[in-house]
Design a protein around this motif. Structure first.
Motif, mmCIF file in Angstrom:
data_model
loop_
_atom_site.group_PDB
_atom_site.id
_atom_site.type_symbol
_atom_site.label_atom_id
_atom_site.label_comp_id
_atom_site.label_asym_id
_atom_site.label_seq_id
_atom_site.Cartn_x
_atom_site.Cartn_y
_atom_site.Cartn_z
ATOM 1 N N LYS A 117 46.163 -26.928 -56.525
ATOM 2 C CA LYS A 117 46.205 -26.787 -57.975
ATOM 3 C C LYS A 117 45.013 -27.492 -58.621
ATOM 4 C CE LYS A 117 49.482 -26.581 -61.720
ATOM 5 N NZ LYS A 117 50.896 -26.690 -62.111
ATOM 6 N N ASN A 118 44.698 -28.696 -58.129
ATOM 7 C CA ASN A 118 43.541 -29.438 -58.634
ATOM 8 C C ASN A 118 42.535 -29.603 -57.501
ATOM 9 O OD1 ASN A 118 44.582 -30.017 -61.349
ATOM 10 N ND2 ASN A 118 46.114 -31.212 -60.248
ATOM 11 N N ASP A 119 41.781 -28.543 -57.277
ATOM 12 C CA ASP A 119 40.838 -28.515 -56.155
ATOM 13 C C ASP A 119 39.536 -29.208 -56.549
ATOM 14 O OD1 ASP A 119 39.096 -27.754 -54.056
ATOM 15 O OD2 ASP A 119 40.355 -26.007 -53.654
ATOM 16 N N PRO A 120 39.157 -30.297 -55.837
ATOM 17 C CA PRO A 120 37.952 -31.052 -56.209
ATOM 18 C C PRO A 120 36.649 -30.291 -55.989
ATOM 19 C CG PRO A 120 38.761 -31.792 -54.085
ATOM 20 C CD PRO A 120 39.777 -30.823 -54.614
ATOM 21 N N ARG A 121 36.716 -29.181 -55.274
ATOM 22 C CA ARG A 121 35.507 -28.428 -54.950
ATOM 23 C C ARG A 121 35.085 -27.476 -56.067
ATOM 24 N NH1 ARG A 121 37.603 -25.382 -49.857
ATOM 25 N NH2 ARG A 121 39.385 -25.187 -51.271
ATOM 26 N N ILE A 122 36.000 -27.203 -57.016
ATOM 27 C CA ILE A 122 35.752 -26.179 -58.022
ATOM 28 C C ILE A 122 34.873 -26.712 -59.150
ATOM 29 C CG2 ILE A 122 36.822 -24.602 -59.687
ATOM 30 C CD1 ILE A 122 39.282 -24.549 -57.882
ATOM 31 N N THR A 123 33.848 -25.938 -59.515
ATOM 32 C CA THR A 123 32.956 -26.305 -60.616
ATOM 33 C C THR A 123 33.635 -26.020 -61.956
ATOM 34 O OG1 THR A 123 31.957 -24.107 -60.704
ATOM 35 C CG2 THR A 123 30.955 -25.698 -59.201
ATOM 36 N N LYS A 124 33.030 -26.511 -63.049
ATOM 37 C CA LYS A 124 33.605 -26.282 -64.383
ATOM 38 C C LYS A 124 33.619 -24.794 -64.737
ATOM 39 C CE LYS A 124 32.592 -30.799 -66.399
ATOM 40 N NZ LYS A 124 31.847 -31.542 -67.443
ATOM 41 N N VAL A 125 32.509 -24.119 -64.475
ATOM 42 C CA VAL A 125 32.453 -22.668 -64.712
ATOM 43 C C VAL A 125 33.420 -21.957 -63.769
ATOM 44 C CG1 VAL A 125 30.993 -20.609 -64.559
ATOM 45 C CG2 VAL A 125 30.105 -22.688 -65.598
ATOM 46 N N GLY A 126 33.464 -22.446 -62.517
ATOM 47 C CA GLY A 126 34.356 -21.855 -61.520
ATOM 48 C C GLY A 126 35.820 -21.932 -61.932
ATOM 49 N N LYS A 127 36.200 -23.037 -62.562
ATOM 50 C CA LYS A 127 37.593 -23.202 -63.014
ATOM 51 C C LYS A 127 37.952 -22.131 -64.036
ATOM 52 C CE LYS A 127 40.879 -26.806 -64.175
ATOM 53 N NZ LYS A 127 41.106 -28.232 -64.452
ATOM 54 N N PHE A 128 37.029 -21.884 -64.972
ATOM 55 C CA PHE A 128 37.251 -20.846 -65.980
ATOM 56 C C PHE A 128 37.319 -19.462 -65.326
ATOM 57 C CE2 PHE A 128 35.264 -17.572 -68.664
ATOM 58 C CZ PHE A 128 36.207 -17.514 -69.694
ATOM 59 N N LEU A 129 36.399 -19.202 -64.382
ATOM 60 C CA LEU A 129 36.366 -17.896 -63.707
ATOM 61 C C LEU A 129 37.659 -17.629 -62.946
ATOM 62 C CD1 LEU A 129 32.701 -17.836 -62.325
ATOM 63 C CD2 LEU A 129 33.601 -16.620 -64.320
ATOM 64 N N ARG A 130 38.177 -18.662 -62.283
ATOM 65 C CA ARG A 130 39.426 -18.506 -61.530
ATOM 66 C C ARG A 130 40.619 -18.305 -62.459
ATOM 67 N NH1 ARG A 130 40.085 -21.647 -55.998
ATOM 68 N NH2 ARG A 130 38.188 -20.952 -54.975
ATOM 69 N N LYS A 131 40.620 -19.069 -63.560
ATOM 70 C CA LYS A 131 41.728 -18.984 -64.506
ATOM 71 C C LYS A 131 41.826 -17.588 -65.101
ATOM 72 C CE LYS A 131 44.849 -21.784 -66.416
ATOM 73 N NZ LYS A 131 45.823 -22.530 -65.603
ATOM 74 N N THR A 132 40.669 -16.964 -65.305
ATOM 75 C CA THR A 132 40.630 -15.627 -65.913
ATOM 76 C C THR A 132 40.494 -14.511 -64.878
ATOM 77 O OG1 THR A 132 38.237 -15.885 -66.165
ATOM 78 C CG2 THR A 132 39.615 -16.465 -68.063
ATOM 79 N N SER A 133 40.431 -14.895 -63.597
ATOM 80 C CA SER A 133 40.257 -13.948 -62.470
ATOM 81 C C SER A 133 38.921 -13.217 -62.506
ATOM 82 C CB SER A 133 41.397 -12.925 -62.438
ATOM 83 O OG SER A 133 42.631 -13.566 -62.196
ATOM 84 N N LEU A 134 37.979 -13.698 -63.325
ATOM 85 C CA LEU A 134 36.661 -13.060 -63.385
ATOM 86 C C LEU A 134 35.866 -13.277 -62.105
ATOM 87 C CD1 LEU A 134 35.639 -13.960 -67.055
ATOM 88 C CD2 LEU A 134 36.283 -11.703 -66.179
ATOM 89 N N ASP A 135 36.243 -14.296 -61.322
ATOM 90 C CA ASP A 135 35.529 -14.554 -60.060
ATOM 91 C C ASP A 135 35.682 -13.404 -59.071
ATOM 92 O OD1 ASP A 135 38.295 -15.333 -59.868
ATOM 93 O OD2 ASP A 135 37.818 -16.276 -57.946
ATOM 94 N N GLU A 136 36.700 -12.567 -59.265
ATOM 95 C CA GLU A 136 36.969 -11.482 -58.318
ATOM 96 C C GLU A 136 36.294 -10.163 -58.699
ATOM 97 O OE1 GLU A 136 41.172 -11.214 -57.678
ATOM 98 O OE2 GLU A 136 41.326 -13.259 -56.919
ATOM 99 N N LEU A 137 35.586 -10.147 -59.824
ATOM 100 C CA LEU A 137 34.932 -8.906 -60.265
ATOM 101 C C LEU A 137 33.985 -8.303 -59.220
ATOM 102 C CD1 LEU A 137 34.115 -9.458 -64.054
ATOM 103 C CD2 LEU A 137 35.809 -7.927 -63.048
ATOM 104 N N PRO A 138 33.197 -9.112 -58.478
ATOM 105 C CA PRO A 138 32.302 -8.514 -57.465
ATOM 106 C C PRO A 138 33.032 -7.718 -56.380
ATOM 107 C CG PRO A 138 31.607 -10.745 -57.955
ATOM 108 C CD PRO A 138 32.936 -10.565 -58.629
ATOM 109 N N GLN A 139 34.345 -7.907 -56.256
ATOM 110 C CA GLN A 139 35.097 -7.128 -55.266
ATOM 111 C C GLN A 139 35.110 -5.633 -55.609
ATOM 112 O OE1 GLN A 139 38.966 -8.936 -54.485
ATOM 113 N NE2 GLN A 139 38.011 -10.956 -54.453
#
Length: 455
Positions: free
Chosen positions: A343-365
């Motif tokens: 839930k609180n992953d220390p590896r995630i960047t600030k932008v990455g946290k937003f991308l994951r929360k909105t699922s935008l990180d998966e768009l390249p799929q």
């Protein structure tokens, strides 16, 4: 194809009779042009709905299921027609005619199903379309009587070639064709497409695994196999319940239509969202060192390893940080072992946290979908290191392409533990049809907007 033709004529006859009952063919006072347009809309919609719900596939051959699906299809069809007619502000269709049509169409479509089933059984009895079948195990008592009837009448489309057993079978009716250890050679020699397991034999699990890989239908009696490991359905032969391992397979016209839908939607979304791709890439690049995209090995269709693309949401040395973090925090290690996420992953960047929360990180799929490695809807693409935990689910999960979204993503996502995800993926592949894909796609939008269970 024959099913579609019969459905069309069932709808046409129902429509003509409905007009006769309502107007006695005195059509001077009605807009006959709109009635013809209405029939075309209703017929196309109904056939498409039934197609998406899998009625025209051989695997949905249970008559009672088809009857309920036909009724459901008519309800959907009329609802869609009403929406269309109100949208174009043309509501001059007689409600009584519509009522007659619904009843008659339901009756005629059911009659056509029974007629087509009768033709199929008659063809079986003539030896047309039979499936070469192998008996595995001992034949005793009532089972022998049933098997003789199955082979003698060919009512169920099975042509029994002979018996495979640990010991030589002395049976006046069924031919002994070999020992269990020779099963692979026997299946290839006789072009076997289904087996009937009548009793426990040595190496039965290996036999089932081999048949599943070869897409061979498997019928079984009693406790001949460990049913806890397989999704099963009940088929009735001479009013006797016989267990059948569910055939999990997306093939034929449905597979092509699913692929076409994947291509059209993914290509359209990439074009529309291209400015967003550029914006996200810039944000990732200026806020943390490293590449824009993250490529990860996952297991795809038929167990083939594929590269799944995502926007990078973690720091560059993510794996090293994770190992140190888990080593220092036993509680967090337990969370990771249960959910395969933190839930609180220390590896995630600030932008990455937003991308994951909105699922935008998966768009390249979407590019994975264009390549054919993935589908828009399907089971989660599992990691290589998760193979041991997937265990007996794997043989079913690899039968369909993994998806960007699925039942898990619209049902709480990270709130669901790993076992729960597996069960949802199994539920999807066991009940797959195009209508299910469409439903999941529509439900994905509010699930993403609500950020339900995302972290």
């Amino acid at each position: 194809m024959l099913n579609i033709i019969f459905d069309f004529f069932s709808l046409l006859i129902s429509f003509i009779i409905s007009l006769f009952l309502r107007f006695n063919f005195k059509l001077n006072n009605i807009n006959i042009k709109w009635y013809i347009i209405s029939f075309i809309i209703i017929a196309i919609t109904n056939i498409l709905v039934l197609y998406f719900k899998g009625v025209y596939e051989d695997k949905l051959n249970n008559t009672s299921i088809q009857i309920s699906t036909i009724f459901e299809g008519l309800i959907y069809t009329i609802a869609i027609y009403i929406v269309i007619s109100y949208s174009v502000k043309y509501t001059l269709f007689s409600r009584l005619t519509l009522g007659y049509f619904i009843v008659l169409a339901f009756v005629f479509q059911i009659i056509s199903r029974y007629f087509l089933n009768y033709i199929k059984i008659r063809n079986y009895k003539k030896g047309i379309g039979l499936i070469n079948t192998l008996i595995i195990g001992d034949i005793q008592g009532n089972i022998e009587i049933l098997l003789k009837e199955i082979d003698g009448e060919h009512k169920y489309g099975l042509n029994i070639i002979g018996v495979l057993s640990d010991a030589i079978v002395n049976n006046n009716y069924f031919k002994y064709v070999g020992h269990i250890k020779d099963i692979k050679e026997i299946i290839n020699k006789y072009n076997i497409k289904s087996i009937i397991i009548t009793s426990k034999v040595n190496g039965i699990d290996e036999i089932v695994e081999f048949c599943l890989l070869k897409y061979i239908s498997i019928y079984t009696f009693g406790n001949a196999i460990n049913l806890m490991n397989y999704p099963v359905e009940i088929v009735f032969m001479r009013d006797i319940p016989v267990l059948k391992i569910k055939e999990i397979l997306i093939s034929g016209a449905s597979a092509k239509l699913k692929r076409l839908m994947d291509l059209l939607i993914s290509f359209t979304l990439i074009i529309i969202l291209f400015p967003l791709f550029i914006l996200i890439a810039i944000l990732i690049k200026i806020t943390s060192p490293g590449p824009v995209f993250f490529k990860h090995k996952r297991v795809g269709l038929n167990g083939k390893l594929i590269d799944v693309y995502k926007f990078r949401t973690m720091v560059d040395n993510a794996e090293e940080i994770l190992l140190k973090w888990l080593e220092k925090n036993p509680q967090i290690r337990d969370e990771y072992l249960t959910n395969h996420k933190l839930k609180n992953d220390p590896r995630i960047t600030k932008v990455g946290k937003f991308l994951r929360k909105t699922s935008l990180d998966e768009l390249p799929q979407l590019f994975n979908v264009l390549k054919g490695d993935m589908s828009l809807v399907g089971p989660r693409p599992y990691l290589v290191r998760e193979l041991d935990e997937i265990s007996h689910y794997a043989k079913f999960l690899w039968r369909v392409p993994p998806g960007i979204t699925g039942l898990w993503q619209i049902s709480g996502r990270s709130k669901v533990d790993f076992e729960g995800r597996l069960k949802m993926d199994m539920q999807y592949i066991m009940n797959w049809n195009l209508w299910l894909d469409i439903n999941i796609l529509f439900k994905t939008i509010p699930a993403v907007l609500k950020k339900d269970g995302a972290y």
